[in-house]
Design a protein around this motif. Sequence first.
Motif, short mmCIF file in Angstrom:
data_model
loop_
_atom_site.label_atom_id
_atom_site.label_comp_id
_atom_site.label_asym_id
_atom_site.label_seq_id
_atom_site.Cartn_x
_atom_site.Cartn_y
_atom_site.Cartn_z
N GLY A 71 10.44 84.06 44.88
CA GLY A 71 10.23 84.76 46.14
C GLY A 71 11.43 85.60 46.55
N LYS A 72 12.61 85.08 46.32
CA LYS A 72 13.82 85.82 46.66
C LYS A 72 13.93 87.09 45.81
CE LYS A 72 16.55 81.88 48.33
NZ LYS A 72 17.72 81.01 48.08
N ARG A 73 13.55 86.97 44.53
CA ARG A 73 13.58 88.16 43.67
C ARG A 73 12.50 89.15 44.09
NH1 ARG A 73 14.32 85.49 37.59
NH2 ARG A 73 16.36 84.53 37.98
N LEU A 74 11.33 88.64 44.44
CA LEU A 74 10.23 89.49 44.85
C LEU A 74 10.56 90.26 46.12
CD1 LEU A 74 7.25 90.29 44.33
CD2 LEU A 74 6.59 88.33 45.76
N ARG A 75 11.32 89.62 46.99
CA ARG A 75 11.67 90.22 48.28
C ARG A 75 12.41 91.54 48.11
NH1 ARG A 75 14.34 85.94 51.90
NH2 ARG A 75 16.00 86.18 50.38
N SER A 76 13.18 91.65 47.04
CA SER A 76 13.96 92.87 46.83
C SER A 76 13.14 94.00 46.21
CB SER A 76 15.17 92.57 45.94
OG SER A 76 14.74 92.12 44.65
N HIS A 77 11.92 93.69 45.74
CA HIS A 77 11.10 94.70 45.07
C HIS A 77 9.81 95.02 45.83
CE1 HIS A 77 13.64 94.51 41.50
NE2 HIS A 77 13.53 93.20 41.53
N LEU A 78 9.48 94.25 46.85
CA LEU A 78 8.21 94.42 47.54
C LEU A 78 8.43 94.52 49.03
CD1 LEU A 78 5.07 94.40 47.25
CD2 LEU A 78 5.17 91.92 47.58
N SER A 79 7.73 95.43 49.66
CA SER A 79 7.82 95.57 51.11
C SER A 79 7.32 94.30 51.79
CB SER A 79 6.97 96.76 51.57
OG SER A 79 6.74 96.72 52.96
N GLU A 80 8.14 93.74 52.70
CA GLU A 80 7.74 92.54 53.42
C GLU A 80 6.50 92.80 54.26
OE1 GLU A 80 9.49 89.77 56.99
OE2 GLU A 80 10.87 90.30 55.37
#
Length: 242
Positions: A212-221
Amino acid sequence: MTALELATAAAVFLAGGMVKGTLGIGLPLVAVPLLSLVIPATQAIVLVAMPVLVSNAWQAVESGNLQGLRRFLPLIATQLVTTLLTVPMTLALSPRTLNAVLGAVVLLAVVLLCLPLRLQVAPTRERWWSAGIGAFSGAMGGVSSLTGPLIISYLASLRLPREAFIGSISLIYLGSAIPLYGSMAAHGRLGGTELLLSTLALAPVACGLTLGKRLRSHLSETWFRRVLLVFLTVVAVVLALK
């Protein structure tokens, strides 16, 4: 639990950890309703015990902001009382009725997250607001273990600084989780087997948090939250009809 149920539970906890790693919230909001699709709702509530307790205790200590305990003591106190009052009634419900109630609570959670409160709480009235919010969220938590959305909306209305928000909400979550799972244990629903399975769930949750932490940097919250809310709405309707 069968091998298929265990595999499903591991995947659900992985997904719950990813949501929490991306948004900072949402582990029980995702895990409980999804698990309730394949196992009894009361068992689903029990299985999230260790992930909820460990993650919130860690966040409360890490924030270094334990003053929230005194500030939100009225909320924590009323939340504790209504949680303890609600759990016995919840355990007396039939599985079909409990699924319908859980579905309704999830839908309410979605509405609260879509339409966050826009309160203006005066400091002189904060204790009374906190007591009322605590009573209502405790009832929600006793039924479903889902106190988060209401608490999030309320704390957001107080405009707390980031670290104060994280520390306060973690303490409040602990204040609801401890009586909830303590009551479950007292009524024989949280035994050694359930505790072991809940402890094992920490592994997929930890993996999910990392992803999730990695995804947060690539996907708009914003988009991630929208997809999550649509997904939860579908799950809530399925639960209500199950």
